[in-house]
Write a protein that holds these residues in place. Structure first.
Motif, PDB file in Angstrom:
ATOM      1  N   LEU A  29       0.849  -1.182   0.000  1.00 16.68           N
ATOM      2  CA  LEU A  29       0.000   0.000   0.000  1.00 16.68           C
ATOM      3  C   LEU A  29       0.890   1.238   0.000  1.00 16.68           C
ATOM      4  CD1 LEU A  29      -2.914   1.107   0.193  1.00 16.68           C
ATOM      5  CD2 LEU A  29      -2.678   1.000   2.685  1.00 16.68           C
ATOM      6  N   ASN A  30       0.717   2.089  -0.996  1.00 20.47           N
ATOM      7  CA  ASN A  30       1.513   3.310  -1.118  1.00 20.47           C
ATOM      8  C   ASN A  30       0.954   4.375  -0.175  1.00 20.47           C
ATOM      9  OD1 ASN A  30       3.314   5.247  -2.089  1.00 20.47           O
ATOM     10  ND2 ASN A  30       1.906   5.889  -3.709  1.00 20.47           N
ATOM     11  N   VAL A  31       1.778   4.873   0.747  1.00 23.29           N
ATOM     12  CA  VAL A  31       1.306   5.848   1.723  1.00 23.29           C
ATOM     13  C   VAL A  31       2.374   6.912   1.998  1.00 23.29           C
ATOM     14  CG1 VAL A  31      -0.193   4.183   2.901  1.00 23.29           C
ATOM     15  CG2 VAL A  31       2.159   4.516   3.711  1.00 23.29           C
ATOM     16  N   GLU A  32       1.920   8.042   2.524  1.00 27.98           N
ATOM     17  CA  GLU A  32       2.790   9.044   3.123  1.00 27.98           C
ATOM     18  C   GLU A  32       2.412   9.133   4.596  1.00 27.98           C
ATOM     19  OE1 GLU A  32       2.339  12.749   1.128  1.00 27.98           O
ATOM     20  OE2 GLU A  32       2.919  11.965  -0.837  1.00 27.98           O
ATOM     21  N   VAL A  33       3.415   9.167   5.472  1.00 30.12           N
ATOM     22  CA  VAL A  33       3.163   9.167   6.909  1.00 30.12           C
ATOM     23  C   VAL A  33       3.766  10.417   7.538  1.00 30.12           C
ATOM     24  CG1 VAL A  33       3.455   7.917   9.079  1.00 30.12           C
ATOM     25  CG2 VAL A  33       3.201   6.637   6.941  1.00 30.12           C
ATOM     26  N   TYR A  34       2.954  11.148   8.324  1.00 28.94           N
ATOM     27  CA  TYR A  34       3.406  12.346   9.027  1.00 28.94           C
ATOM     28  C   TYR A  34       3.133  12.158  10.517  1.00 28.94           C
ATOM     29  CZ  TYR A  34       3.367  14.205   4.299  1.00 28.94           C
ATOM     30  OH  TYR A  34       3.592  14.393   2.944  1.00 28.94           O
ATOM     31  N   GLU A  35       4.105  12.523  11.339  1.00 29.67           N
ATOM     32  CA  GLU A  35       3.985  12.251  12.776  1.00 29.67           C
ATOM     33  C   GLU A  35       4.378  13.463  13.620  1.00 29.67           C
ATOM     34  OE1 GLU A  35       5.094   8.311  14.803  1.00 29.67           O
ATOM     35  OE2 GLU A  35       6.747   9.638  15.430  1.00 29.67           O
ATOM     36  N   THR A  36       3.620  13.644  14.695  1.00 29.44           N
ATOM     37  CA  THR A  36       3.978  14.559  15.768  1.00 29.44           C
ATOM     38  C   THR A  36       4.078  13.728  17.037  1.00 29.44           C
ATOM     39  OG1 THR A  36       2.886  16.457  14.735  1.00 29.44           O
ATOM     40  CG2 THR A  36       3.232  16.562  17.113  1.00 29.44           C
ATOM     41  N   SER A  37       5.171  13.881  17.779  1.00 32.34           N
ATOM     42  CA  SER A  37       5.406  12.970  18.901  1.00 32.34           C
ATOM     43  C   SER A  37       6.089  13.654  20.066  1.00 32.34           C
ATOM     44  CB  SER A  37       6.280  11.792  18.441  1.00 32.34           C
ATOM     45  OG  SER A  37       7.567  12.248  18.069  1.00 32.34           O
ATOM     46  N   GLU A  38       5.960  13.033  21.218  1.00 30.66           N
ATOM     47  CA  GLU A  38       6.646  13.490  22.421  1.00 30.66           C
ATOM     48  C   GLU A  38       8.157  13.496  22.207  1.00 30.66           C
ATOM     49  OE1 GLU A  38       6.549  12.283  27.157  1.00 30.66           O
ATOM     50  OE2 GLU A  38       6.524  10.718  25.627  1.00 30.66           O
ATOM     51  N   SER A  39       8.641  12.610  21.352  1.00 35.69           N
ATOM     52  CA  SER A  39      10.082  12.502  21.112  1.00 35.69           C
ATOM     53  C   SER A  39      10.624  13.596  20.206  1.00 35.69           C
ATOM     54  CB  SER A  39      10.411  11.125  20.523  1.00 35.69           C
ATOM     55  OG  SER A  39       9.722  10.921  19.302  1.00 35.69           O
ATOM     56  N   GLY A  40       9.735  14.443  19.643  1.00 35.02           N
ATOM     57  CA  GLY A  40      10.231  15.611  18.924  1.00 35.02           C
ATOM     58  C   GLY A  40       9.769  15.784  17.500  1.00 35.02           C
ATOM     59  N   ASN A  41       9.053  14.838  16.927  1.00 33.81           N
ATOM     60  CA  ASN A  41       8.529  15.033  15.574  1.00 33.81           C
ATOM     61  C   ASN A  41       7.444  16.098  15.592  1.00 33.81           C
ATOM     62  OD1 ASN A  41      10.140  13.153  14.211  1.00 33.81           O
ATOM     63  ND2 ASN A  41       8.773  11.462  14.722  1.00 33.81           N
ATOM     64  N   LYS A  42       7.432  16.923  14.540  1.00 35.89           N
ATOM     65  CA  LYS A  42       6.441  17.990  14.420  1.00 35.89           C
ATOM     66  C   LYS A  42       5.893  17.968  13.008  1.00 35.89           C
ATOM     67  CE  LYS A  42       8.708  20.953  17.848  1.00 35.89           C
ATOM     68  NZ  LYS A  42       9.361  22.258  18.104  1.00 35.89           N
TER      69      LYS A  42
END
Length: 501
Positions: free
Chosen positions: A29-42
């Motif tokens: 499955l072709n996807v794009e993933v975006y994450e915001t996390s406690e570890s620092g991703n915004k």
């Protein structure tokens, strides 16, 4: 030894099933993933996918269709607009681009106040002359320095545009039984004058190039403890006002396309309001939907009440018009605070003992992510945050009712802080667009909260929230296609599945 054909057949079936299973698994499955996390991703794009063949499957079911999305966004308040005017042009533009630009959160549904509210610099009304029932004194001059310029600048930036819901916190004081900004009830003899007040407001803003998409008769008709601008309506009184005064007046003045959303307060009170609003054809005629807030509890999103509202009037809007981290002074440039269970809401200190369980200490990001996903999974079609911008104190606010906003500024230092709440909101507003349909999800991992919507352009946006302290692996499937994904601990992800060619 001679082998029976009946003993070979199960082996053949098993082999074919195995091959078929392998064939399905091999379709990526072709996807794009975006994450915001406690570890620092915004809102960071994730390029490395999980190598774990997890047994936890999140299955998308696009054939199951639910509500159509109206939008996501925040509120234009005098406090926010005033602060923007105190910043450098560069930082003012940076914030407005972040909220409304194509590379930003792309807010599509907003709210503003009609005359003053707690997040104004002072009390004011558009009709200051007592007993001026024809409202010849009506004017919106108070909004021209800050509020109107902020809205118009946002309009200039937004490619797709956005809807505006406008709410009064009170009528002009002289229309009320206590002749005050705070508390009291609208006198029946002024019902027509107050309906005219709305019509003049819509007309005045239209003359400024600002179309009002929706109205609520009053913000929080149960009141707010008589602390700041407020006006009490019972369900019966508000329904009478809308049915016999506001609705007919807007229609007569050519503003019949403006949507009237009733109630505009906490979800726990939904039942008695929709029972009255939608009692019969006459009572429901001018109500286009229900507006709700989250302050009854910023932890429990009240799915039963939301389901009840939808079932009562499935064709009507169900929009969350206000939510924020209240009773807190925002942490400055400390992302970690927004992920920790240190924040409280008003009810943590002030609620009755038997209701305190609704107000636990709870991380600000978790409040937003949990509530928006819970709402989307229970028929809510729009979600509007409160102030877009506040200062380091959580104001300005004439009542000193401090709150938190996604963007905090220090006007004296001309400094801007995009909190994790900004990125949390963007996970929804940027990728789930107006006109999208919420679709079915079969989620095998109950530690993850999941919602999904199919946009008009065919893309599917899946939002996943991991509240836990451990990262999680899962497989996302759509038909015969699948992809393995890892989500960090304390993280929110938006997974985009492109349009099929």
């Amino acid at each position: 030894m001679k082998t029976s054909r009946y003993s070979i057949l199960p082996l053949l079936i098993l082999t074919l099933m195995s091959c078929t299973s392998e064939k399905k698994e091999s379709k990526s499955l072709n996807v794009e993933v975006y994450e915001t996390s406690e570890s620092g991703n915004k809102l960071t794009r994730i390029m490395e996918f999980s190598k774990v063949d997890s047994s936890a499957v999140i299955k998308l079911l696009p054939e199951q269709k639910f509500q159509t999305i109206t939008g996501f966004g925040g509120s234009f308040t005098e406090s926010s607009a005033y602060l923007l005017n105190k910043l450098s042009k560069k930082n003012r533009d940076t914030i407005l681009q972040a909220y409304f630009g194509e590379d930003g959160a792309r807010y599509s549904l907003t709210r503003t106040h009609i005359a003053s509210c707690d997040f104004s610099l002072s009390n004011y009304t558009y009709a200051p002359v007592a007993d001026d029932v024809e409202l010849e004194s009506f004017n919106i001059e108070e909004d021209r320095d800050d509020l109107i310029p902020m809205i118009k600048d946002a309009q200039a930036i937004s490619k797709d545009g956005f809807h505006i819901i406008a709410s009064p916190w009170t009528s002009p004081p002289w229309m009320k039984d206590n002749n005050a900004y705070v508390g009291g009830k609208l006198l029946p003899k002024y019902y027509d004058a107050f309906a005219l007040y709305f019509s003049k407001y819509v007309d005045a803003y239209k003359a400024e190039g600002i179309d009002i998409w929706g109205l609520t008769p009053v913000n929080e008709p149960h009141g707010n403890g008589n602390n700041w601008e407020s006006m009490h309506f019972s369900p019966e009184e508000e329904t009478d006002f809308v049915q016999n005064h506001l609705g007919p007046k807007l229609e007569a003045d050519g503003f019949g396309e403006v949507n009237i959303l009733g109630y505009d307060q906490n979800r726990k009170g939904i039942k008695e309001w929709v029972d009255e609003m939608y009692k019969d054809e006459a009572s429901s005629k001018y109500f286009d939907g229900l507006a709700i807030h989250w302050y009854e509890s910023t932890y429990d999103y009240f799915p039963e009440e939301l389901q009840y509202a939808h079932e009562k009037a499935p064709e009507k809007y169900l929009i969350e018009t206000e939510g924020c981290i209240d009773s807190e002074i925002p942490a400055w440039q400390d992302d970690a605070w927004y992920w920790k269970k240190e924040a409280t809401d008003w009810g943590y200190d002030w609620r009755e003992d038997d209701k305190k369980y609704l107000h636990p200490k709870y991380a600000p990001v978790n409040r937003y992510a949990r509530d928006i996903i819970g709402c989307l999974n229970n028929w809510v079609d729009g979600w509007v945050d409160w102030n877009m911008v506040l200062d380091r104190q959580g104001g300005p606010n004439w009542f000193e009712n401090w709150c938190v906003a996604p963007v905090i500024v220090d006007p004296d230092a001309d400094a801007v802080y995009f909190t994790p709440l900004y990125y949390t909101m963007a996970h929804f507003s940027k990728y789930i667009r107006p006109g999208a349909e919420v679709i079915g999800v079969d989620n095998a991992d109950k530690d993850l909260m999941v919602t999904a919507a199919k946009n008009l352009d065919g893309t599917i946006a899946v939002v996943i929230f991991n509240e836990g302290k451990d990262s999680k692996d899962f497989r996302l499937t759509l038909g015969e296609e699948t992809v393995s994904v890892n989500i960090n601990q304390q993280a929110i992800q938006t997974i985009i599945i492109p349009t099929k060619n």
